[in-house]
Write a protein that holds these residues in place. Structure first.
Motif, PDB file in Angstrom:
ATOM      1  N   HIS A  98       0.798  -1.228   0.000  1.00  0.00           N
ATOM      2  CA  HIS A  98       0.000   0.000   0.000  1.00  0.00           C
ATOM      3  C   HIS A  98       0.828   1.274   0.000  1.00  0.00           C
ATOM      4  N   TYR A  99       2.161   1.142   0.128  1.00  0.00           N
ATOM      5  CA  TYR A  99       3.003   2.338   0.065  1.00  0.00           C
ATOM      6  C   TYR A  99       4.435   1.895  -0.194  1.00  0.00           C
ATOM      7  N   PRO A 100       5.293   2.792  -0.693  1.00  0.00           N
ATOM      8  CA  PRO A 100       6.704   2.431  -0.910  1.00  0.00           C
ATOM      9  C   PRO A 100       7.457   2.415   0.416  1.00  0.00           C
ATOM     10  N   VAL A 101       7.808   1.240   0.878  1.00  0.00           N
ATOM     11  CA  VAL A 101       8.469   1.086   2.175  1.00  0.00           C
ATOM     12  C   VAL A 101       9.879   1.661   2.110  1.00  0.00           C
ATOM     13  N   GLU A 166      -1.828   8.941   6.274  1.00  0.00           N
ATOM     14  CA  GLU A 166      -1.548   8.978   4.841  1.00  0.00           C
ATOM     15  C   GLU A 166      -2.814   8.718   4.041  1.00  0.00           C
ATOM     16  N   LYS A 167      -3.533   7.622   4.397  1.00  0.00           N
ATOM     17  CA  LYS A 167      -4.738   7.276   3.651  1.00  0.00           C
ATOM     18  C   LYS A 167      -5.427   6.097   4.319  1.00  0.00           C
ATOM     19  N   GLN A 168      -6.657   5.860   3.925  1.00  0.00           N
ATOM     20  CA  GLN A 168      -7.382   4.671   4.374  1.00  0.00           C
ATOM     21  C   GLN A 168      -7.077   3.538   3.406  1.00  0.00           C
ATOM     22  N   ILE A 169      -6.810   2.357   3.960  1.00  0.00           N
ATOM     23  CA  ILE A 169      -6.463   1.202   3.133  1.00  0.00           C
ATOM     24  C   ILE A 169      -7.317   0.000   3.540  1.00  0.00           C
ATOM     25  N   SER A 170      -7.424  -0.950   2.641  1.00  0.00           N
ATOM     26  CA  SER A 170      -8.139  -2.193   2.922  1.00  0.00           C
ATOM     27  C   SER A 170      -7.132  -3.318   3.104  1.00  0.00           C
ATOM     28  N   LEU A 171      -7.121  -3.880   4.316  1.00  0.00           N
ATOM     29  CA  LEU A 171      -6.290  -5.038   4.623  1.00  0.00           C
ATOM     30  C   LEU A 171      -7.188  -6.262   4.732  1.00  0.00           C
ATOM     31  N   LYS A 174      -9.283  -5.901   7.959  1.00  0.00           N
ATOM     32  CA  LYS A 174      -9.875  -4.644   8.424  1.00  0.00           C
ATOM     33  C   LYS A 174      -9.705  -3.542   7.394  1.00  0.00           C
ATOM     34  N   SER A 175     -10.491  -2.480   7.604  1.00  0.00           N
ATOM     35  CA  SER A 175     -10.252  -1.206   6.944  1.00  0.00           C
ATOM     36  C   SER A 175      -9.407  -0.383   7.903  1.00  0.00           C
ATOM     37  N   ALA A 176      -8.278   0.146   7.445  1.00  0.00           N
ATOM     38  CA  ALA A 176      -7.292   0.731   8.354  1.00  0.00           C
ATOM     39  C   ALA A 176      -6.858   2.114   7.882  1.00  0.00           C
ATOM     40  N   LEU A 177      -6.325   2.891   8.836  1.00  0.00           N
ATOM     41  CA  LEU A 177      -5.749   4.198   8.531  1.00  0.00           C
ATOM     42  C   LEU A 177      -4.226   4.071   8.540  1.00  0.00           C
ATOM     43  N   LEU A 178      -3.647   4.063   7.356  1.00  0.00           N
ATOM     44  CA  LEU A 178      -2.191   3.990   7.237  1.00  0.00           C
ATOM     45  C   LEU A 178      -1.597   5.320   7.702  1.00  0.00           C
ATOM     46  N   SER A 179      -0.723   5.258   8.709  1.00  0.00           N
ATOM     47  CA  SER A 179      -0.202   6.479   9.328  1.00  0.00           C
ATOM     48  C   SER A 179       1.290   6.330   9.596  1.00  0.00           C
TER      49      SER A 179
END
Length: 207
Positions: A98-101, A166-171, A174-179
Motif C-alpha cells: 500500500h506504500y513504498p516502504v 496517509e490514507k485509508q487502506i483495505s487489509l 480490516k479497513s485501516a488508517l495507514l499512518s
C-alpha cells in the motif's frame, strides 16, 4: 529484525498525578506467557485484536505464528507486565503493498494491559514508552501503524504522538488508517505535549 536493545533500555515515567516507576521490556516467551496473553486479548476492550472468544490454545498458536514475522515484547513495570508490543517489517506484510516502504520503517502494534485502577494519563505514558523504545534503535527512522478505522481511541493517541494519516487502506482483516511518524515528528509532538502539560500544571497551581 531491528536492533532493539531491551537489556539496556529503561524509562521512569510520571503522570501529572504521580510517579509510575521504572519500566523495561523483555521478549515474549511462549508458552510461559500464554495465560497472560489470553487474559488480555480476549477481553472486550481488546476487540480490535481479533481474538474475542479464542481459547488459550488458539492464542498460543496465533502468537507462535506472529513471532515468525514480528518481534514481540512485553513492557514491564516493577510490579509486572503492563503492555504487549509487536514490531514488524512493513515490507514483509500486506501493508507493504500500500506504500513504498523506506529503509528504517518499522511497523508497530500495542495493547496496554487491562486496568486494575484508573490513573489519569496512564495509557499515554505507555504509548510514549513504546515510541521511546522504538526510536532507541538507530535503525528505526519512522514508525508505521495501520489501526482499524473504527478504533478512535488509538487514533487520538497516534495524533498526539505526531502520527500523520496517509490514507485509508483495505487489509485482509480490516479497513485501516495507514499512518506514519518520523523520529522528528515524534520529537516535535513531545515538545508540544510537554509545553501543553506545563501550561496546564501552571494554570492548576494558580487556581
Amino acid at each position: 529484525m531491528y536492533s532493539l536493545d531491551f537489556r539496556q533500555f529503561e524509562r521512569t515515567l510520571r503522570t501529572q498525578e504521580k510517579t509510575l516507576g521504572r519500566f523495561t521490556f523483555r521478549p515474549l516467551s511462549i508458552p510461559e506467557d500464554t495465560p497472560l496473553l489470553h487474559s488480555w486479548v480476549t477481553r472486550p476492550y481488546a476487540i480490535f485484536w481479533g481474538l474475542q472468544g479464542a481459547s488459550a490454545a488458539t492464542v498460543e498458536q496465533e502468537y507462535r505464528r506472529i513471532a515468525d514475522s514480528c518481534d514481540v515484547y512485553l513492557g514491564l513495570s516493577e510490579q509486572g507486565p503492563v503492555l504487549l508490543m509487536e514490531v514488524y517489517d512493513p515490507a514483509n506484510g500486506s501493508i507493504g503493498s500500500h506504500y513504498p516502504v523506506n529503509e528504517g520503517d518499522a511497523g508497530m502494534h500495542i495493547l496496554v494491559a487491562p486496568p486494575t485502577r484508573r490513573i489519569s494519563g496512564y495509557t499515554w505514558q505507555m504509548f510514549t514508552l513504546v515510541m521511546d523504545f522504538l526510536f532507541s534503535s538507530p535503525e528505526i527512522n519512522r514508525v508505521v501503524v495501520e489501526p482499524d478505522s473504527r478504533n478512535h481511541k488509538i487514533h487520538a493517541l497516534n495524533r498526539r504522538a505526531g502520527f500523520i494519516i496517509e490514507k485509508q487502506i483495505s487489509l485482509p482483516e480490516k479497513s485501516a488508517l495507514l499512518s506514519f511518524c518520523a523520529r522528528s515528528d515524534y520529537q516535535q509532538a513531545m515538545i508540544k505535549d510537554k509545553d501543553k502539560t506545563d501550561a496546564v500544571s501552571f494554570f492548576q497551581a494558580t487556581l
